[in-house]
Motif scaffolding. Sequence first.
Motif, short mmCIF file in Angstrom:
data_model
loop_
_atom_site.label_atom_id
_atom_site.label_comp_id
_atom_site.label_asym_id
_atom_site.label_seq_id
_atom_site.Cartn_x
_atom_site.Cartn_y
_atom_site.Cartn_z
N GLU A 213 0.82 -1.20 0.00
CA GLU A 213 0.00 0.00 0.00
C GLU A 213 0.85 1.26 0.00
N CYS A 214 1.99 1.22 0.66
CA CYS A 214 2.88 2.38 0.70
C CYS A 214 3.41 2.71 -0.68
N ARG A 215 3.63 1.71 -1.50
CA ARG A 215 4.11 1.95 -2.86
C ARG A 215 3.00 2.53 -3.73
N GLN A 216 1.77 2.14 -3.45
CA GLN A 216 0.65 2.64 -4.23
C GLN A 216 0.28 4.06 -3.82
N ARG A 217 0.53 4.41 -2.58
CA ARG A 217 0.22 5.74 -2.07
C ARG A 217 1.51 6.40 -1.60
N PRO A 218 2.21 7.09 -2.49
CA PRO A 218 3.51 7.65 -2.12
C PRO A 218 3.44 8.76 -1.08
N LEU A 219 2.29 9.41 -0.94
CA LEU A 219 2.16 10.50 0.05
C LEU A 219 1.35 10.07 1.26
N ALA A 220 1.41 8.82 1.62
CA ALA A 220 0.63 8.31 2.76
C ALA A 220 1.08 8.95 4.07
N TRP A 221 2.28 9.46 4.13
CA TRP A 221 2.82 10.08 5.34
C TRP A 221 2.32 11.51 5.52
N LEU A 222 1.81 12.14 4.46
CA LEU A 222 1.44 13.55 4.51
C LEU A 222 0.40 13.89 5.58
N PRO A 223 -0.66 13.11 5.78
CA PRO A 223 -1.62 13.46 6.85
C PRO A 223 -0.98 13.52 8.24
N PHE A 224 0.02 12.69 8.49
CA PHE A 224 0.69 12.72 9.79
C PHE A 224 1.49 14.01 9.97
N VAL A 225 2.15 14.44 8.92
CA VAL A 225 2.91 15.69 8.97
C VAL A 225 1.97 16.87 9.16
N LEU A 226 0.88 16.88 8.41
CA LEU A 226 -0.10 17.96 8.53
C LEU A 226 -0.73 18.00 9.92
N ALA A 227 -1.01 16.84 10.49
CA ALA A 227 -1.58 16.78 11.85
C ALA A 227 -0.58 17.34 12.86
N PHE A 228 0.68 17.00 12.70
CA PHE A 228 1.72 17.49 13.61
C PHE A 228 1.87 19.01 13.50
N VAL A 229 1.95 19.51 12.28
CA VAL A 229 2.08 20.95 12.07
C VAL A 229 0.83 21.68 12.58
N GLY A 230 -0.33 21.12 12.32
CA GLY A 230 -1.56 21.72 12.83
C GLY A 230 -1.59 21.79 14.35
N SER A 231 -1.10 20.75 15.00
CA SER A 231 -1.05 20.76 16.47
C SER A 231 -0.07 21.80 16.98
N LEU A 232 1.06 21.96 16.31
CA LEU A 232 2.02 22.99 16.72
C LEU A 232 1.41 24.39 16.58
N ILE A 233 0.70 24.62 15.49
CA ILE A 233 0.06 25.92 15.29
C ILE A 233 -1.01 26.16 16.35
N MET A 234 -1.78 25.12 16.67
CA MET A 234 -2.82 25.24 17.69
C MET A 234 -2.20 25.58 19.05
N ALA A 235 -1.10 24.92 19.39
CA ALA A 235 -0.43 25.19 20.67
C ALA A 235 0.14 26.61 20.69
N TRP A 236 0.68 27.05 19.58
CA TRP A 236 1.25 28.39 19.49
C TRP A 236 0.16 29.46 19.67
N VAL A 237 -0.98 29.26 19.03
CA VAL A 237 -2.09 30.20 19.16
C VAL A 237 -2.64 30.19 20.59
N LEU A 238 -2.77 29.00 21.18
CA LEU A 238 -3.24 28.92 22.57
C LEU A 238 -2.27 29.62 23.51
N ALA A 239 -0.97 29.47 23.28
CA ALA A 239 0.03 30.16 24.10
C ALA A 239 -0.10 31.67 23.93
N GLY A 240 -0.37 32.13 22.70
CA GLY A 240 -0.56 33.56 22.47
C GLY A 240 -1.78 34.09 23.21
#
Length: 96
Positions: free
Chosen positions: A3-30
């Motif tokens: 499946e990983c070969r068929q979906r080369p960007l399968a990792w992208l949702p994990f990266v986006l979730a991580f970046v989204g969480s960082l942004i959420m924490a940054w805004v909450l800190a602000g």
Amino acid sequence: MEECRQRPLAWLPFVLAFVGSLIMAWVLAGLLGHLGPVTLRSGVISGLFCWLGFVFTTMLVNYSFGMRSRMLLLIDASYWLVVLALMGAIIGGIGV
């Protein structure tokens, strides 16, 4: 592995979730930084209020129009409740 070969960007949702969480924490800190002295308690309470005012209400509307089940709303909303409470606790514990 096939499946990983068929979906080369399968990792992208994990990266986006991580970046989204960082942004959420940054805004909450602000937000917490503008409220005055930050403690563990005020961080958790602010995280809970942000969840209730922004996350839960948005999810409630989207899930209602999407005709999704109440159980799915409960599961997803509970996840974000824990996330924001923990973010607030960590930010409050650090004392932004």
